[in-house]
Design an enzyme around this catalytic site. Structure first.
Site, short mmCIF file in Angstrom:
data_model
loop_
_atom_site.label_atom_id
_atom_site.label_comp_id
_atom_site.label_asym_id
_atom_site.label_seq_id
_atom_site.Cartn_x
_atom_site.Cartn_y
_atom_site.Cartn_z
N GLU A 99 35.24 44.97 38.27
CA GLU A 99 36.49 44.26 38.56
C GLU A 99 37.34 44.19 37.30
O GLU A 99 36.81 44.18 36.18
CB GLU A 99 36.13 42.85 39.09
CG GLU A 99 37.25 41.89 39.33
CD GLU A 99 38.22 42.30 40.44
OE1 GLU A 99 38.79 43.39 40.35
OE2 GLU A 99 38.42 41.49 41.38
N ASP A 100 38.64 44.14 37.47
CA ASP A 100 39.52 44.04 36.30
C ASP A 100 39.49 42.64 35.70
O ASP A 100 39.27 42.48 34.51
CB ASP A 100 40.96 44.45 36.65
CG ASP A 100 41.53 43.73 37.88
OD1 ASP A 100 40.81 42.94 38.52
OD2 ASP A 100 42.71 43.98 38.21
N ASP A 103 39.90 35.34 38.03
CA ASP A 103 40.84 34.25 37.80
C ASP A 103 40.25 33.00 38.47
O ASP A 103 39.38 32.35 37.90
CB ASP A 103 42.18 34.70 38.40
CG ASP A 103 43.33 33.76 38.13
OD1 ASP A 103 43.48 33.31 37.00
OD2 ASP A 103 44.10 33.48 39.08
P1 IMP Z 1 40.95 35.57 41.86
O1 IMP Z 1 40.55 35.86 43.25
O2 IMP Z 1 41.81 34.34 41.76
O3 IMP Z 1 39.79 35.54 40.89
O4 IMP Z 1 41.96 36.71 41.43
C1 IMP Z 1 41.52 37.93 41.01
C2 IMP Z 1 42.61 38.97 41.17
O5 IMP Z 1 43.90 38.44 40.85
C3 IMP Z 1 42.40 40.08 40.17
O6 IMP Z 1 41.58 41.09 40.71
C4 IMP Z 1 43.80 40.55 39.89
O7 IMP Z 1 44.20 41.53 40.84
C5 IMP Z 1 44.66 39.33 40.07
N1 IMP Z 1 44.97 38.69 38.77
C6 IMP Z 1 44.51 37.51 38.31
N2 IMP Z 1 44.98 37.23 37.08
C7 IMP Z 1 45.77 38.28 36.76
C8 IMP Z 1 46.54 38.60 35.59
O8 IMP Z 1 46.61 37.87 34.58
N3 IMP Z 1 47.21 39.78 35.62
C9 IMP Z 1 47.16 40.63 36.69
N4 IMP Z 1 46.46 40.38 37.79
C10 IMP Z 1 45.76 39.21 37.83
MG MG Z 2 42.34 43.13 41.16
#
Ligand code: IMP
Ligand code: MG
Length: 178
Positions: A99-100, A103
């Protein structure tokens, strides 16, 4: 008055390269010669997975999944939706999710549950970036490239509104009034 996007370098291309090589050798050691199926979470994980895989000295297979994430907003939205599923079964295999960035953890939390139901031999998570301050869903991450502050980053696969993915470094995106 209009808004201008600004990108300030946070992590250089060189530093990313070094860290990805370290992660690759840790993963190589961990699996001890066993085959691994790397599952890339599209689209942000693409650059990381191809570079990481070149540093993993094991029998490696690729698969790809796409789940809904942010639109043109920088704020996390509702539950995840699977837009592209796996091409092949993972039963009995060592699965490494690539995963990139994590968050809130929402995406991975739901995805892990979904993949665990398919009875892999093992399932581990490798993320290049983590924003630990933002965590709302508990997920166990085996390998993390960099912990970063609560800022919106772009580059090396990560986008804002589908742009900036091709930057070879990581930048912090900000908006200036003009
Ligand atoms: P989560 O489900 O809230 O953990 O979000 C994860 C996804 O949100 C990542 O796979 C990214 O695609 C996107 N994301 C979260 N933070 C960033 C950021 O700082 N830059 C770009 N994409 C982000
Ligand atoms: Mg992503």
């Amino acid at each position: 008055m209009s808004k201008v996007e600004n990108v300030a370098v946070l992590i250089s291309e060189e530093d990313i390269k070094k860290r990805v090589a370290e992660l690759g050798s840790e993963i190589t050691d961990y699996y001890n010669g066993e085959p691994v199926k790397m599952i890339c979470i599209l689209k942000g994980g693409v650059m990381f997975m191809v570079d990481l895989a070149k540093n993993v000295n094991l029998p490696v297979m690729f698969d790809f999944m796409s789940v809904s994430s942010y639109g043109s907003s920088t704020v996390s939205s509702g539950n995840i939706k699977i837009l592209k599923d796996l091409d092949a079964p993972i039963e009995g295999q060592n699965v490494l999710i690539v995963e990139d960035i994590i968050d809130s953890g929402r995406t991975l939390y739901h995805l892990l549950g979904y993949l665990e139901n398919k009875n892999p031999k093992s399932i581990k998570l490798c993320t290049l970036f983590d924003k630990p301050e933002r965590r709302e869903f508990d997920v166990e991450v085996e390998w993390t490239g960099f912990n970063i502050p609560d800022e919106f980053i772009v580059g090396y696969g990560l986008d804002f509104d589908e742009r900036y993915r091709n930057l070879p470094y990581i930048g912090v995106l900000s908006f200036d009034e003009e």
